[in-house]
Scaffold this active site. Structure first.
Site, short mmCIF file in Angstrom:
data_model
loop_
_atom_site.label_atom_id
_atom_site.label_comp_id
_atom_site.label_asym_id
_atom_site.label_seq_id
_atom_site.Cartn_x
_atom_site.Cartn_y
_atom_site.Cartn_z
N ASP A 14 -6.90 0.62 0.37
CA ASP A 14 -8.24 -0.16 0.58
C ASP A 14 -8.07 -0.88 1.83
O ASP A 14 -9.08 -0.95 2.56
CB ASP A 14 -8.49 -1.14 -0.70
CG ASP A 14 -9.20 -0.29 -1.73
OD1 ASP A 14 -9.51 1.02 -1.70
OD2 ASP A 14 -9.31 -0.81 -2.89
N ARG A 94 -2.14 -16.94 -3.85
CA ARG A 94 -3.46 -16.46 -3.24
C ARG A 94 -3.60 -17.57 -2.30
O ARG A 94 -4.20 -17.54 -1.15
CB ARG A 94 -4.59 -16.25 -3.91
CG ARG A 94 -4.46 -14.75 -4.80
CD ARG A 94 -4.07 -13.75 -3.97
NE ARG A 94 -4.12 -12.48 -4.51
CZ ARG A 94 -3.08 -11.71 -4.66
NH1 ARG A 94 -2.14 -11.69 -3.87
NH2 ARG A 94 -3.22 -10.23 -5.01
N ASP A 123 -9.00 -12.83 -7.73
CA ASP A 123 -8.45 -12.98 -6.52
C ASP A 123 -9.63 -13.17 -5.19
O ASP A 123 -9.21 -13.99 -4.33
CB ASP A 123 -7.60 -11.82 -6.26
CG ASP A 123 -6.14 -12.00 -6.86
OD1 ASP A 123 -5.85 -13.03 -7.25
OD2 ASP A 123 -5.64 -10.79 -7.12
N SER A 174 -2.86 -0.62 -11.59
CA SER A 174 -2.89 -1.35 -10.58
C SER A 174 -1.95 -2.64 -10.53
O SER A 174 -1.68 -3.37 -11.49
CB SER A 174 -4.33 -1.90 -10.42
OG SER A 174 -4.59 -3.59 -9.58
#
Ligand code: ARG
Length: 399
Positions: A14, A94, A123, A174
């Site tokens: 991605d 993050r 996120d 994932s």
């Protein structure tokens, strides 16, 4: 002149496709940034890939020590678990990533930051709220949320633009990983009734494969921070890395939960967090010896609030800063040693000691040397129960 965008780059499909897409769709030059928070990748290869995909630059930043000192350890002092179980590995990383990206955006004169998150997760919120609070002038762009391509279409888009697509059989999951833990989602895990297969785990052994014999360890704390292991000094990062190995070997830190995402979705989450679980248990074990009942009670409520803030992307809020100041104050006597028994998925506090212990043996003992004045108990109970007795006498229920 083309404007610049700083992209959080993982090396995956991605974010690789996003490099080309940002160029085509937004007419922007992409500066890829890969942040090492202990996700154990071949970062030279990642950098190579970013440049091949068309980034004008790729920076790899080793942020492991900052992550430990400024994000993980404050959360440890706060005993932060989201929904009583998740030690927040991804959530804590993050805001740090956003901060580093903002720094680069300013240095490079970029006008936006970008990330590879979809529109369904937490996120995206963490990246964008953090960015907005640190640098309100920067725009946030989320290619994978905007482009509306399926996985297959993304692969074709990458192939069309000569972007290297992973050839190996892809994991059915994932995954996001760092030194504070690993998260596994998707595939068969989306059915909450399915037990995870062993292939989901990487940091921990199964209970069956864990050693038959228990192992005892001692962790020393100084003002709430873990500083030694079995009497030997360790720096924070080394301690976490070592405990991931050791506690992981004993099958400690596997978590299987149904989690409430900020965006309203219930999701099945598997985590492994061997060092985090070990340190959180040890830390709380020591606090129970040196903090009063009032401090423990209040801190427990605060922990939940703190974890919610971190989970919900509000790391840079004034509220979190204020809670952290309280937490810091509570740690001034959290110095001492905790003994733990690691065995087949269990991490059990079996001993604790501190020069600041407020445990009084002469008050607690049922043996000789008892200093507790039992004759004072009836008077205490009389006054403690007085409001209840008074109310029930004056407000007799009808019937
Ligand atoms: N649910 C966790 C969180 O919101 C972890 C998400 C990590 N992403 C992943 N693809 N596994 O913090």
């Amino acid at each position: 002149m083309r404007s610049k965008v700083v992209l959080a780059y993982s090396g995956g499909l991605d974010t690789s496709a996003a490099i080309k897409w940002l160029d085509e769709k937004y007419d922007m030059d992409v500066i890829a940034v890969t942040i090492d928070v202990g996700n154990e990748k071949d970062f030279t290869q990642v950098k190579d890939k970013a440049l091949k995909a068309g980034a004008i630059k790729c920076e790899v930043i080793d942020a492991k020590n900052d992550f430990v000192d400024e994000y993980i350890f404050p959360a440890l002092k706060a005993n932060a678990y989201y929904e009583f179980e998740y030690p927040l590995a991804t959530a804590l990383s993050r805001p740090l990533m956003a901060k580093l990206m903002v720094d680069i955006a300013r240095k490079e004169g970029a006008s936006a930051i970008a990330h590879g998150c979809t529109g369904k997760g937490n996120d995206q919120v963490r990246f964008e709220v953090s960015t907005a609070s640190l640098a309100p002038e920067l725009k946030s762009i989320a290619p994978a949320r905007e482009w509306g391509m399926t996985r297959e279409e993304t692969i074709n888009y990458a192939l069309k633009h000569n972007i290297p697509v992973p050839v190996t059989v892809e994991t059915p999951y994932s995954i996001d990983a760092n030194i504070w833990g690993r998260s596994i989602e998707c595939g068969i895990l989306e059915d909450p009734w399915n037990e995870p297969l062993e292939d989901a785990y990487e940091m921990t052994r199964s209970i069956e494969q864990a050693p038959e014999n228990p192992e005892y360890i001692e962790i020393g704390f100084d003002k709430g921070l873990p500083v030694s292991f079995d009497g030997q000094n360790y720096d924070g990062l080394a301690m976490i890395q070592m405990l991931n190995q050791l506690a992981g070997k004993h099958g400690i830190g596997r978590i299987d939960m149904i989690e409430n995402r900020l965006v309203g979705i219930k999701s099945r989450e598997i985590y492994e967090a061997p060092a985090a679980i070990t340190l959180l248990k040890a830390h709380l074990g020591l606090e129970s010896l040196v903090l009063s009942k009032m401090q423990m009670n209040f801190k427990q409520k605060l922990s939940q609030e703190y974890a919610d803030l971190v989970y919900n992307g509000l790391w840079f809020s004034a509220h979190r800063q204020d809670l952290a100041a309280y937490v810091e104050s509570t740690q001034r006597f959290v110095t001492g040693t905790v003994r733990l028994k690691l065995h087949k998925g269990n991490c059990i506090v079996v001993g604790r000691k501190s020069p600041y212990s407020i445990y009084s043996h002469s008050l607690a003992t049922y043996d000789k040397g008892d200093l507790f004045d039992q004759a004072a108990a009836p008077g205490f109970i009389h006054i403690w129960g007085l409001p209840l007795k008074t109310q029930s006498q004056l407000q007799k229920e009808e019937g």
